[in-house]
Design a protein around this motif. Structure first.
Motif, PDB file in Angstrom:
ATOM      1  N   ILE A   1       2.213 138.413  56.947  1.00 47.00           N
ATOM      2  CA  ILE A   1       1.357 138.505  55.532  1.00 47.00           C
ATOM      3  C   ILE A   1       0.111 139.319  56.864  1.00 47.00           C
ATOM      4  O   ILE A   1      -0.113 140.713  56.065  1.00 47.00           O
ATOM      5  CB  ILE A   1       0.420 137.313  55.432  1.00 47.00           C
ATOM      6  CG1 ILE A   1       1.500 136.416  54.512  1.00 47.00           C
ATOM      7  CG2 ILE A   1      -0.927 137.671  54.195  1.00 47.00           C
ATOM      8  CD1 ILE A   1       1.235 134.781  54.065  1.00 47.00           C
ATOM      9  N   GLY A   2      -0.191 138.970  58.038  1.00 46.31           N
ATOM     10  CA  GLY A   2      -1.024 139.542  58.193  1.00 46.31           C
ATOM     11  C   GLY A   2      -0.712 141.225  58.622  1.00 46.31           C
ATOM     12  O   GLY A   2      -1.884 142.096  58.800  1.00 46.31           O
ATOM     13  N   VAL A   3       0.358 141.428  59.589  1.00 43.02           N
ATOM     14  CA  VAL A   3       1.141 142.685  59.162  1.00 43.02           C
ATOM     15  C   VAL A   3       0.629 143.202  58.432  1.00 43.02           C
ATOM     16  O   VAL A   3       0.260 144.235  58.273  1.00 43.02           O
ATOM     17  CB  VAL A   3       2.703 142.453  60.435  1.00 43.02           C
ATOM     18  CG1 VAL A   3       2.871 144.189  59.913  1.00 43.02           C
ATOM     19  CG2 VAL A   3       2.517 141.891  60.790  1.00 43.02           C
ATOM     20  N   ALA A   4       1.126 142.988  56.704  1.00 47.88           N
ATOM     21  CA  ALA A   4       0.587 143.669  56.133  1.00 47.88           C
ATOM     22  C   ALA A   4      -0.698 143.742  55.839  1.00 47.88           C
ATOM     23  O   ALA A   4      -1.060 145.296  54.845  1.00 47.88           O
ATOM     24  CB  ALA A   4       1.774 142.869  54.580  1.00 47.88           C
ATOM     25  N   LEU A   5      -1.304 142.877  55.596  1.00 47.11           N
ATOM     26  CA  LEU A   5      -2.976 143.329  55.619  1.00 47.11           C
ATOM     27  C   LEU A   5      -3.424 144.693  56.364  1.00 47.11           C
ATOM     28  O   LEU A   5      -4.290 145.374  55.982  1.00 47.11           O
ATOM     29  CB  LEU A   5      -3.646 141.624  55.942  1.00 47.11           C
ATOM     30  CG  LEU A   5      -5.190 142.200  55.562  1.00 47.11           C
ATOM     31  CD1 LEU A   5      -5.057 142.697  54.573  1.00 47.11           C
ATOM     32  CD2 LEU A   5      -5.624 140.762  55.549  1.00 47.11           C
ATOM     33  N   PHE A   6      -2.573 143.965  57.946  1.00 46.08           N
ATOM     34  CA  PHE A   6      -2.662 145.156  58.690  1.00 46.08           C
ATOM     35  C   PHE A   6      -2.956 146.675  57.761  1.00 46.08           C
ATOM     36  O   PHE A   6      -3.753 147.940  58.166  1.00 46.08           O
ATOM     37  CB  PHE A   6      -2.515 144.999  59.820  1.00 46.08           C
ATOM     38  CG  PHE A   6      -3.126 146.238  61.287  1.00 46.08           C
ATOM     39  CD1 PHE A   6      -3.993 145.883  62.062  1.00 46.08           C
ATOM     40  CD2 PHE A   6      -2.249 146.989  61.329  1.00 46.08           C
ATOM     41  CE1 PHE A   6      -4.319 146.797  62.871  1.00 46.08           C
ATOM     42  CE2 PHE A   6      -2.089 148.231  62.182  1.00 46.08           C
ATOM     43  CZ  PHE A   6      -3.772 147.958  62.874  1.00 46.08           C
TER      44      PHE A   6
END
Lengths: 280, 316, 255
Positions: free
Chosen positions: B290-295
């Protein structure tokens, strides 16, 4: 500071005051309301029409805040964290800003560009690995987990560099060098005293940010004795019950120290923010 | 950003008596001065960010096994309706909290930028009060004011014959509520940034425009706005980065189901979804994905906004 | 009073009459007061005895879900989710007449609405036996003093320890050996019109059929509850609620 030049000297229309007055009302009313609810019991807080003047329950509720959670301890924790960050931030950012503004060294421009670029890197989304790092340092549930990551910031360096390059003339530094002063002495005895007002405001901004931080302390703090004031207000309410007056009382008490501080230094904060990076 | 590089630099004039050791100290001094920042950023910013990409490839239990699963977390993520809901919530809340805030700040800065304004210091200081109020306190007080049954706002709306609005339960209502809180906290700060820039515009430019017959609105559009370009770009980019990572408001606004921001995840943002999966369900790998997608979302939108906002030019 | 609602259907009918007569809501909400109670009354919930997830086919689950929707559509709920601000306030304002209350909740009603003393009574739950769930105690592997923790747990959870807790806090004993103890059977609550709290709660427990719970029981229950709340708050379509709840559970637990 550049001379302030404003819109041509036409008269201020009455509706300008009305609009600005509305903005001020919008800014201050929620805090007033917080105080009103903090002085009543839940039954009064949920009555319609609402009570719009403070009740007489404030000291009772404030007392409850102190007995429900270790609130004094939380405020002390917040003071330690925010105070250390304020001082560290002011000094470390001044130092780095000084290097970028006044010293010549290979790689300077590239390194400064990197500093500026880091401002655009979203790091809050990396909380999971951040937590792993704190955990491997054995810093979970400690205050240094909150302090160390906040000691320096790209924004602070940018800000101090700006002030240092406009405030301090190269002639002074050159004269000091000829007198045999070391770089450290030049920074500490000459440069830093001259930009102390800017560093003070930067420290204040660091203080406010650290005082109000939620996500990171929420993740790394576990035991109630380590809570900061913000986490303590969260702890006043749980999934099963809320005492509105108590919750507001806690919020108000956690905001009060900053409000008091603001009364004394607010004017300098405003001036500092406006005197920041975007002038001219 | 308009920074003036110091053009003349101190020429180090080492005295003949300087020892070799001292000159080494002197040479590394600049690096030592900037080192703390780079160290802190590396340990608590860059490394965690890169590590997020790595953890996202694992089924990673904080106290158990780490199993390499390749892109499985992402396949699962893109098929997860909760992810798309959270992404939409994030963008919606960000737009609702940023656009009105910047426009409001622009207008207020224009009003404050007046040579003969009385109580100028009072106005400026009052507008900074929300900024020093914590998000936690803000959320508690606004939730109460916007309450369906006992809130001040719905009580007032009642006089206008409006049925009580259940802000927290509906999708748009909870987004508006959170956006109001974010706007309240930041518009004063942004106003001061804009005001500072407005005050730096030389008066002669306005006078020349007035001679050419340009009225207040034209002056505002053709002189003020273009001169504010750097600070507008700055505020747009920073509010994109900050606004897309909103966490505390949605967490605290729904006391009964904090991790989802309500029974149907009506205001769960991506950061909150990340927290729920990572620290609520202990699925570090999925949380990191999810963090990567948010990034990707943050960097993408920040870039688009940067490009768009740097195209603000004086109209001819 | 319990005679008015031997079954959940009778409960809803009573509610309709009450609401029609008083123009007030009958029960606080459908999620926790109807669904959460009804679903716990069967012999099988979300898992079967061998640990397989069966929430989508377990008849008890669907029945309880439909009962809750029926209560919503009957218009007898106050739409106040348990423990919300409005719920806490509503208790003291006669906003609704009935709350499904396990014994530990009584303390909260007393605290939330001190002015309602004597206006409440306690009746047996529709369907006869109630269970809101329970709590678990665990000693983590890294505990500094596991032995002391175990001793503490053994002492407080002994039949006499649990009985002492019940008298003071209302936490219901799980040890039937004390259910005949005079300290328990003699217990009456003046706040709740002198209802015999000791016997009402323990009797409802004895009628309970045990069911298996699994690692995702609470996540499954939460999604079902959320779907009901969503319909109750007027946002969700009752016809789609069950399917969307099942889909949400599948996303949440992967099964």
């Amino acid at each position: 500071m550049t001379k302030t030049i404003r819109r041509s000297g036409e008269r201020v229309r009455w509706w300008t005051y009305v609009l600005l007055g509305l903005a001020v009302f919008a800014c201050l009313f929620p805090l007033y309301w917080m105080f009103v609810v903090a002085t009543t019991d839940t039954a009064t807080a949920t009555r319609l029409p609402p009570e719009i003047v403070p009740g007489g329950n404030f000291f009772h509720l404030a007392g409850l805040v102190f007995t429900t959670v270790p609130f004094v301890r939380s405020v002390v924790n917040s003071l330690i964290v925010a105070g250390t960050i304020a001082v560290g931030h002011a000094v470390l950012c001044s130092l780095a800003g000084f290097a970028f503004a006044k010293l010549r060294f290979p790689g300077r421009n590239v390194l400064f560009l990197i500093v500026v670029l880091t401002m655009t890197v979203p790091t809050q989304l990396a909380v999971i690995p951040q937590y792993m790092i704190i955990s491997s340092l054995n810093w979970v549930d400690t205050l240094q987990a909150l302090i160390v990551p906040g000691l320096a910031s790209a924004f602070g360096i940018f800000w101090m560099r700006q002030h240092l390059s406009t405030t301090i003339s190269d002639e002074i530094l050159q004269a000091a060098r000829i007198d045999g002063a070391t770089t450290w002495q030049i920074f500490w005895r000459i440069a830093f005293p001259l930009v102390r007002p800017a560093a003070f405001v930067l420290g204040l901004l660091g203080f406010v940010t650290a005082w109000n931080d939620f996500l990171w302390p929420f993740i790394v703090l576990k035991s109630p004795e380590m809570y900061t004031a913000q986490i303590a207000i969260k702890a006043l309410q749980n999934s099963y019950s809320i005492d509105l007056g108590l919750a507001m009382s806690g919020s108000f008490l956690a905001t009060l120290p900053l409000l008091v501080l603001f009364v004394f230094v607010g004017r300098r904060m405003v001036a500092g923010i406006m005197d920041g990076a975007f002038k001219g | 950003m308009t920074t003036t590089l110091s053009t003349r630099r101190a020429q180090a004039a080492p005295a003949g008596t300087t020892s070799v050791r001292q000159s080494i100290t002197e040479r590394i001094a600049p690096y030592a001065y900037i080192a703390p920042f780079f160290l802190i950023f590396a340990v608590f910013g860059l490394v965690p960010l890169l590590f997020t990409f790595y953890v996202a490839l694992f089924d990673w239990n904080p106290i158990g096994e780490h199993v390499f699963v390749g892109l499985d977390n992402f396949t699962r993520l893109f098929a997860d309706t909760r992810f798309w809901d959270a992404a939409w919530n994030t963008i919606s809340i960000w737009l609702l909290s940023t656009v009105p805030q910047l426009l409001l700040a622009l207008g207020l800065a224009h009003l404050l930028n007046h040579a003969r304004l009385r109580m100028a210091v009072f106005f400026r200081m009052s507008m900074l009060v929300p900024y020093i109020t914590s998000v936690a306190a803000t959320t508690i007080v606004f939730s109460q004011m916007f309450d369906r049954d006992y809130g001040l706002l719905n009580w007032l709306l009642g006089f206008a014959g409006v049925e009580p609005i259940d802000f927290k339960q509906s999708v748009w209502g909870s987004h508006v509520l959170i956006a109001v809180m974010v706007t309240w906290r930041w518009f004063g700060y942004t106003t001061l940034l804009y005001l500072a820039s407005l005050q730096a515009i030389p008066r002669a430019i306005y006078e020349a425009a007035a001679v050419d017959g340009a009225g207040g609105w034209k002056q505002f559009r053709h002189i003020s706005i273009p001169s504010l370009r750097p600070v507008i770009v700055f505020t747009i980019v920073t509010s994109t980065i900050g606004g897309l990572q909103i966490f505390t408001e949605p967490l605290l606004v729904s006391r009964l189901s904090p991790l989802t921001c309500g029974p149907v995840r009506q205001c769960q943002t991506l950061t909150l979804f990340l927290y729920e999966q990572g620290f609520g369900q202990f699925q570090f790998g999925y949380g990191a994905a999810i963090g990567v997608a948010l990034f990707v979302l943050v960097v993408g939108l920040a870039t688009v906004n940067y490009v768009l906002s740097t195209r603000i030019r004086p109209e001819r | 009073m319990g005679k008015l609602w031997p079954t959940w259907d009778a409960f809803i009918e009573t509610g309709k009459k009450y609401t029609a007569a008083t123009k007030k809501a009958f029960v606080d909400n459908a999620g926790t007061s109807v669904f959460h109670q009804a679903v716990n009354q069967g012999p099988q919930k979300y898992y079967d005895p061998s640990g397989n997830v069966v929430y989508s086919t377990s008849p008890q689950v669907k029945t309880a879900f439909d009962l809750a929707l029926k209560a919503v559509q009957a218009g007898i709920t106050a739409k106040q989710s348990s423990f919300s601000d409005g719920w806490s306030a509503g208790i003291g304002k006669d906003q609704f007449a009935v709350i499904s209350a396990p014994s530990w909740l009584l303390e909260q009603i007393r605290n939330n609405a001190p002015g309602t003393k004597g206006k409440w009574d306690i009746a047996t739950i529709p369907g006869g036996a109630g269970n809101w769930g329970g709590s678990y105690l665990a000693i983590p592997k890294g505990a500094k003093n596991p032995k002391a923790a175990w001793d503490y747990i053994s002492k407080t959870q002994s039949p006499q320890g649990q009985l002492a807790h019940f008298v003071v806090t209302g936490a219901l004993p799980t040890t039937p050996s004390v259910y005949k103890d005079p300290k328990l059977t003699a217990l009456k609550d003046p706040f709740f019109s002198d209802a015999p709290t000791g016997t009402i709660y323990t009797n409802s427990l004895l009628g309970l059929k045990p069911f298996y719970i699994g690692p995702d029981s609470s996540a499954i229950g939460q999604e079902l509850l959320n779907a009901i709340t969503n319909v109750e708050q007027g946002k969700g379509d009752p016809a789609k609620a069950w399917d969307s709840a099942l889909a949400n559970i599948k996303t949440a637990i992967g099964k």
